[in-house]
Design an enzyme around this catalytic site. Structure first.
Site, PDB file in Angstrom:
ATOM      1  N   LYS A  44       0.754  -1.100   0.054  1.00 19.65           N
ATOM      2  CA  LYS A  44       0.154  -0.158   0.223  1.00 19.65           C
ATOM      3  C   LYS A  44       0.547   1.063   0.534  1.00 19.65           C
ATOM      4  CE  LYS A  44      -3.447  -0.191  -0.719  1.00 19.65           C
ATOM      5  NZ  LYS A  44      -4.909  -0.618  -1.329  1.00 19.65           N
ATOM      6  N   SER A 261      -2.950 -12.532   3.061  1.00 17.24           N
ATOM      7  CA  SER A 261      -3.335 -12.765   2.342  1.00 17.24           C
ATOM      8  C   SER A 261      -1.843 -13.118   1.098  1.00 17.24           C
ATOM      9  CB  SER A 261      -3.961 -10.885   1.398  1.00 17.24           C
ATOM     10  OG  SER A 261      -2.829 -10.386   1.742  1.00 17.24           O
TER      11      SER A 261
HETATM   12  N1  PMP Z   1      -3.126  -7.932   1.239  1.00 13.05           N
HETATM   13  C1  PMP Z   1      -3.262  -6.340   2.041  1.00 13.05           C
HETATM   14  C2  PMP Z   1      -2.953  -7.785   3.550  1.00 13.05           C
HETATM   15  C3  PMP Z   1      -3.575  -5.609   2.675  1.00 13.05           C
HETATM   16  O1  PMP Z   1      -3.305  -4.984   2.692  1.00 13.05           O
HETATM   17  C4  PMP Z   1      -4.787  -5.100   1.083  1.00 13.05           C
HETATM   18  C5  PMP Z   1      -4.803  -3.958   0.543  1.00 13.05           C
HETATM   19  N2  PMP Z   1      -6.203  -3.227   0.716  1.00 13.05           N
HETATM   20  C6  PMP Z   1      -4.710  -6.048  -0.137  1.00 13.05           C
HETATM   21  C7  PMP Z   1      -4.184  -7.767   0.053  1.00 13.05           C
HETATM   22  C8  PMP Z   1      -5.432  -5.558  -1.336  1.00 13.05           C
HETATM   23  O2  PMP Z   1      -4.474  -4.799  -2.118  1.00 13.05           O
HETATM   24  P1  PMP Z   1      -5.104  -3.510  -2.936  1.00 13.05           P
HETATM   25  O3  PMP Z   1      -6.349  -2.874  -2.118  1.00 13.05           O
HETATM   26  O4  PMP Z   1      -4.441  -3.093  -4.176  1.00 13.05           O
HETATM   27  O5  PMP Z   1      -6.283  -4.476  -3.828  1.00 13.05           O
END
Ligand code: PMP
Length: 468
Positions: A44, A261
Site C-alpha cells: 500500500k 493475503s
Molecule cells: N492484502 C493486504 C494485506 C492488504 O492490505 C491489501 C490492501 N487493502 C490487499 C491485500 C489488497 O490490495 P488492493 O487494495 O490493492 O486490492
C-alpha cells in the site's frame, strides 16, 4: 530521514522465485513480488504515495491539512509514515478488530485512529469516514483509496513495469487478490498493454466472513469505485484456512514469512500452476505478496497443526495403468483369493504423473492370512525397516526395477470381500507419494479397482485418477 530518501524506497521490490512449495523444475514457474520490502512494509505504500503526490500537485493537501481515509490497516500505515515524513496530520478510520500490531504502528507514527464497528469490517470504516466528512467538508483531504484513480495508477506505473522488467517480458499469468482492487486493476491494465496475451486472474475470499485481512468479498461488500471486474480473465477464490496453511508451509519450506493475503496469493498461484502443468503448458506466473508475517505474529493460526489445505501435488497424481497391467493385477487377486495378493508397481514418475510399465507379483511372504493390514505393514517396511520382510524380496523388486530402468512407484494389493478403499490402518502405515492400487475381489471375482496417494502431511489418503 530526508523525505525524498524515504519515498525513493517505495517500489522496485524483489521478485522472489518459489521453488519448494512449487518445484523449480516444473514447466510452470511461480514468482512473487515481496511487497514487505517497501519502507512502510506493504504494497500500500505505492498507492498511498501516488495519492499523496497527486494531492500535493493539485493543491488538495495543503499546509496543515489533515489526510483522512478508511483503511483496514496497511494503507493507513503508509499514510501515517508519509504524514510523519512530509509533515501532514493523518486521521484513519479503522475496524476496531484490525490486528494489534497495525494499530500500534499507527500510534507510533503519530496518526489519529478512529475505531469503527468490528462487525462491519472495512465497509464499516468506509461508512464512518463518509459520515464524518459530511460534517467537516473542505477542511480535510479525503484520500478515498477505494475511489481514487491514483491507487490503480500507482500499480499501472510501477508494479506492472517492474514485473515486466524482472521477468524479461516472460510473464504469462498475473494473479492478485482484491481489496480496493488497485493492485489488480492497475497492474493488469499495463500488463495487457505490454502483452495482450498475459492472463490476469483476480481472487477473493471464498466467503463474506473471512480472515484475509485487506481483502474484500466483492459480492457482499461495498464495491470500490475503482474496481473494474471486466479486467479479469478469470476470478478465483481462496479460503482463510488455505491461506493459513500456506503461510505455515511457506515459513517452513521456503523460509518466507508471509502475511495472510500473501499466503492466499501463493495458494491460488499453486492451484493455477497445477492446472497449467496438468495440460502440459509452460507458464510464468507472477503474484503479489502484499505484506509479511510481522503484522500477524500474534495470530493463533501459526501454531495450528491442522490439515494441509494447499493443493498437494503428490495428492493430485495421475496413474497411467494400461489394460494389460490392470488385467495382471486383477488376475493375481483372483488367483490368491480368499487371501490378498500383493505386488509392486514399477514405472516412470514425473511430479504428478506416474506410469506403470511393469507389475511385479510378490510371493506372498507378506502374509497368506488374507489380512490386508499385513500387506500395508509390509509395503511400508519394505521402504524403512527391511527386517520385517524377507530381504530377498525387497532386493528382487529393486533389482528388477533397476534391470528395467524403472522406479518403484507404488504397490498393489487385493481386498478380498472388502471395498477397494484404504483402511484406517492403511492410511496410518502407507508412505506418501507412492501409489496404492487396491482391487476388490468379491467371491473370487475382481470388481472395482482404485488407486490412492497419501498426502505429504499424512492427513488424507486421496484417490488418484487412474487412466489407461
Ligand atoms: N492484502 C493486504 C494485506 C492488504 O492490505 C491489501 C490492501 N487493502 C490487499 C491485500 C489488497 O490490495 P488492493 O487494495 O490493492 O486490492
Amino acid at each position: 530521514m530526508n523525505s525524498a530518501d524515504l519515498t525513493a524506497r517505495i517500489g522496485s521490490t524483489p521478485l522472489l522465485r518459489i521453488c519448494r512449495i512449487w518445484p523449480a523444475d516444473s514447466t510452470v514457474q511461480i514468482y512473487a513480488k515481496a511487497e514487505w520490502a517497501n519502507p512502510g512494509g506493504s504494497v500500500k505504500d505505492r498507492a498511498a504515495w501516488r495519492i499523496v503526490r497527486d494531492a500535493f500537485e493539485r493543491g488538495l493537501l495543503g499546509k496543515g491539512q489533515t489526510l483522512v481515509d478508511a483503511t483496514s490497516g496497511n494503507t493507513g500505515i503508509a499514510y501515517a509514515m508519509l504524514g510523519a515524513a512530509l509533515s501532514f496530520p493523518v486521521r484513519l478510520y479503522l475496524p476496531a478488530n484490525a490486528s494489534h500490531e497495525r494499530k500500534r504502528i499507527l500510534q507510533i507514527y503519530g496518526a489519529e485512529v478512529v475505531p469503527t464497528d468490528p462487525l462491519e469490517g472495512s465497509d464499516g470504516a468506509i461508512r464512518a469516514v463518509r459520515k464524518a466528512l459530511q460534517e467537516e467538508k473542505g477542511s480535510v483531504f479525503y484520500a478515498d483509496q477505494y475511489g481514487n484513480p491514483m491507487n490503480p495508477r500507482a500499480h499501472y506505473e510501477t508494479t506492472a513495469e517492474e514485473i515486466w522488467r524482472q521477468t524479461d517480458g516472460r510473464v504469462t499469468h498475473f494473479v492478485a487478490g482484491l481489496g480496493t482492487s488497485g493492485t489488480f486493476c492497475g497492474t493488469t491494465r499495463r500488463l495487457k498493454e505490454l502483452n495482450p496475451a498475459v492472463q490476469c486472474l483476480s481472487f477473493e475470499p471464498d466467503s463474506p466472513f473471512h480472515g484475509l485481512e485487506g481483502m474484500k468479498h466483492m459480492a457482499t461488500a461495498i464495491v470500490p469505485g475503482i474496481y473494474d471486474e471486466r479486467l479479469a480473465d478469470r476470478k478465483m477464490e481462496c479460503s482463510t484456512e488455505e491461506a493459513h496453511a500456506t503461510c505455515r508451509r511457506a515459513a517452513r519450506e521456503e523460509g518466507l514469512l508471509l502475511g495472510i493475503s500473501a499466503g492466499a496469493a501463493l495458494a491460488t498461484a499453486v492451484r493455477l500452476a497445477c492446472e497449467l502443468e496438468e495440460v502440459g503448458k509452460s507458464a510464468v506466473i507472477v503474484t503479489i505478496f502484499p505484506d509479511g508475517a510481522d503484522r500477524y505474529l500474534s495470530d493463533s493460526f501459526w501454531q495450528e497443526s491442522e490439515k494441509s489445505h494447499i493443493p498437494n501435488p503428490s495428492a493430485q497424481t495421475l496413474l497411467v495403468l494400461s489394460a494389460e497391467h490392470e488385467a495382471a493385477i486383477r488376475a493375481h487377486g483372483e488367483k490368491t483369493y480368499p487371501h490378498e495378493a500383493c505386488g509392486a508397481l514399477l514405472g516412470k514418475a514425473q511430479k504428478n504423473r506416474k506410469e506403470v510399465c511393469a507389475t511385479l507379483a510378490v510371493a506372498n511372504a507378506f502374509g497368506e492370512r488374507g489380512d490386508l493390514a499385513e500387506f500395508a505393514v509390509s509395503a511400508r517396511e519394505s521402504q524403512a525397516n527391511r527386517y520385517l520382510i524377507p530381504p530377498e524380496e525387497i532386493l528382487r523388486i529393486e533389482k528388477e526395477a533397476r534391470r528395467l530402468g524403472l522406479d518403484v512407484i507404488g504397490f498393489y494389493h487385493s481386498h478380498p470381500d472388502h471395498p477397494a478403499r484404504p483402511s484406517a490402518y492403511d492410511q496410518e502405515h502407507a508412505w506418501p507419494w507412492l501409489s496404492y492400487v487396491i482391487v476388490r475381489v468379491a467371491k473370487g471375482r475382481s470388481e472395482d479397482l482404485a488407486s490412492f496417494v497419501l498426502s505429504d502431511d499424512r492427513s488424507v489418503f486421496a484417490p488418484e485418477e487412474v487412466k489407461k
